[in-house]
Scaffold this motif. Structure first.
Motif, PDB file in Angstrom:
ATOM      1  N   ARG A 264       0.834  -1.201   0.000  1.00 13.87           N
ATOM      2  CA  ARG A 264       0.000   0.000   0.000  1.00 13.87           C
ATOM      3  C   ARG A 264       0.870   1.252   0.000  1.00 13.87           C
ATOM      4  O   ARG A 264       0.638   2.206  -0.737  1.00 13.87           O
ATOM      5  N   MET A 265       1.886   1.212   0.833  1.00 13.15           N
ATOM      6  CA  MET A 265       2.769   2.382   0.966  1.00 13.15           C
ATOM      7  C   MET A 265       3.440   2.714  -0.362  1.00 13.15           C
ATOM      8  O   MET A 265       3.638   3.882  -0.691  1.00 13.15           O
ATOM      9  N   LEU A 266       3.764   1.661  -1.095  1.00 12.86           N
ATOM     10  CA  LEU A 266       4.424   1.848  -2.398  1.00 12.86           C
ATOM     11  C   LEU A 266       3.590   2.712  -3.327  1.00 12.86           C
ATOM     12  O   LEU A 266       4.112   3.485  -4.123  1.00 12.86           O
ATOM     13  N   PHE A 267       2.268   2.590  -3.212  1.00  8.14           N
ATOM     14  CA  PHE A 267       1.374   3.306  -4.129  1.00  8.14           C
ATOM     15  C   PHE A 267       0.823   4.595  -3.510  1.00  8.14           C
ATOM     16  O   PHE A 267       0.015   5.279  -4.117  1.00  8.14           O
ATOM     17  N   TRP A 268       1.261   4.887  -2.294  1.00  8.11           N
ATOM     18  CA  TRP A 268       0.643   5.981  -1.565  1.00  8.11           C
ATOM     19  C   TRP A 268       0.767   7.316  -2.313  1.00  8.11           C
ATOM     20  O   TRP A 268      -0.188   8.096  -2.395  1.00  8.11           O
TER      21      TRP A 268
END
Lengths: 212, 212
Positions: free
Chosen positions: B104-108
DNA sequence: TCGCTCATGTAATGCGTTACATGATTGG
DNA sequence: CCAATCATGTAACGCATTACATGAGCGA
């Protein structure tokens, strides 16, 4: 309680970086920033893209690019909101150490008590691959690769994890090269019992086979 | 190249510690030492145990223990050798960071650029669970739990990993509480483009819906 | 006796991989 | 022109989870 990841979320995410074809998504999964965190095979990518298109989360455009024809997908408004909603969902807590090497190591004492060399081999192989990854992290293959603040933080985490792993492997190999150590705790004596059970099973099997 | 783990290996391994029933295996998977590394549901445990029995790797004994009846399995000679062989097999290298939170963080940055608070919430939840695990590691629930040399090394690894994760989360939350930072590298300007694409998709959807 | 834990099982289902099939294009 | 890469797809299969079903003891 907490939601899990299906291929679709990962696909939406990768497409959010830039419009892409199934083929190039696979490439990102293999060598891009995602490659450390998730992976998908063609066998899920293509069918899932079709699904997402049918659901109206992405749109397909046929692109003729220097002779080659690709199907490039981009997010629709619904796709963006869907991704947004998923990001807000509470991620499920992962098995902290899900790892085949550690699983083997966990059983080493009962089934391979005296063979420490094979385990050392496993650990060395692991260290080699981990070093490779660390190098890749320092000098990414893709010179067009972009990194935002969030991805930078993830890279920091990755570096930390991989370096720590290498240190642990070093210490562990050193210990394994030394003399075997007795159990730290064994209130019910299960470890000596395990050895005994193993021997008993071998004797029983030998007897069953009969004296030749 | 490298072999993977099916439920069977994990079952053989757990039984190698001591003869057990399906039910108690599940308990170990949930709170014992294995719980950090692997898990299985009843839906795989019972059928797989039957398989292993048919294959002659384990034997079943009905045990009447204070009224209750359990089916206790133990390894046969073949079971022990099978486990032994599997331990010698080269474990496959795991996805180093397979983790829903990191995904998720990667796409934040592309989909939730300005909502840093939700991500901080995710990270706090993670930290809480990780602290729980660390405590459990220091004071195991099971006072009969045994730890041999190999398991001791694994516990060390786990402690190190979990502590490092907590430190990283702290640093990360601190940074996220500050002002957003620009991308570290973005040679092709994909991040501003992503924002623009998102806006464009919203405009298009708004137009399609028509002016009310 | 009522509900919880112990204890074992099965069927449906989900989800992803492997393996296979196909064809265009490009570089040596 | 031949091999490798680009590019997309499908069918079979494996494997584990979820949900459901069942029943015996135990403690209040």
């Amino acid at each position: 309680m907490s939601a899990s990841v299906s291929a679709k979320e990962a696909l939406l995410g990768v497409i959010s970086f830039s419009p892409q074809s199934g083929y190039s998504i696979k490439a990102e999964m293999e060598s891009g920033g995602v490659s450390y965190i998730w992976d998908l095979s063609f066998g899920s990518i293509y069918p899932r893209l079709k699904d997402l298109e049918r659901e109206g989360l992405i749109t397909a455009v046929e692109v003729r690019d220097e002779g080659r024809v690709r199907t490039v997908y981009d997010l629709t408004h619904q796709g963006w909101s869907s991704l947004r909603r998923w990001l807000a969902e509470k991620p499920s807590y992962p098995l902290p150490l899900r790892d085949e090497l550690l699983l083997r190591m966990l059983f080493w004492g009962t089934a391979r008590p005296d063979d420490r060399q094979t385990l050392i081999g496993h650990l060395r192989d692991r260290a080699a691959k981990t070093r490779e990854l660390l190098d890749r992290l320092r000098t990414p293959l893709d010179e067009n690769g972009a990194t935002d603040e969030f991805q930078g933080l993830i890279e920091e985490y990755a570096r930390m994890r991989l370096k720590a792993e290498l240190e642990w492997i070093d210490k562990t190999i050193t210990q394994l090269q030394g003399a075997p150590r007795p159990p730290l705790r064994d209130p019910r004596g299960i470890f000596p019992k395990a050895t005994e059970r193993r021997h008993a099973a071998a004797r029983a099997a030998g007897k069953e086979a009969g004296p030749s």
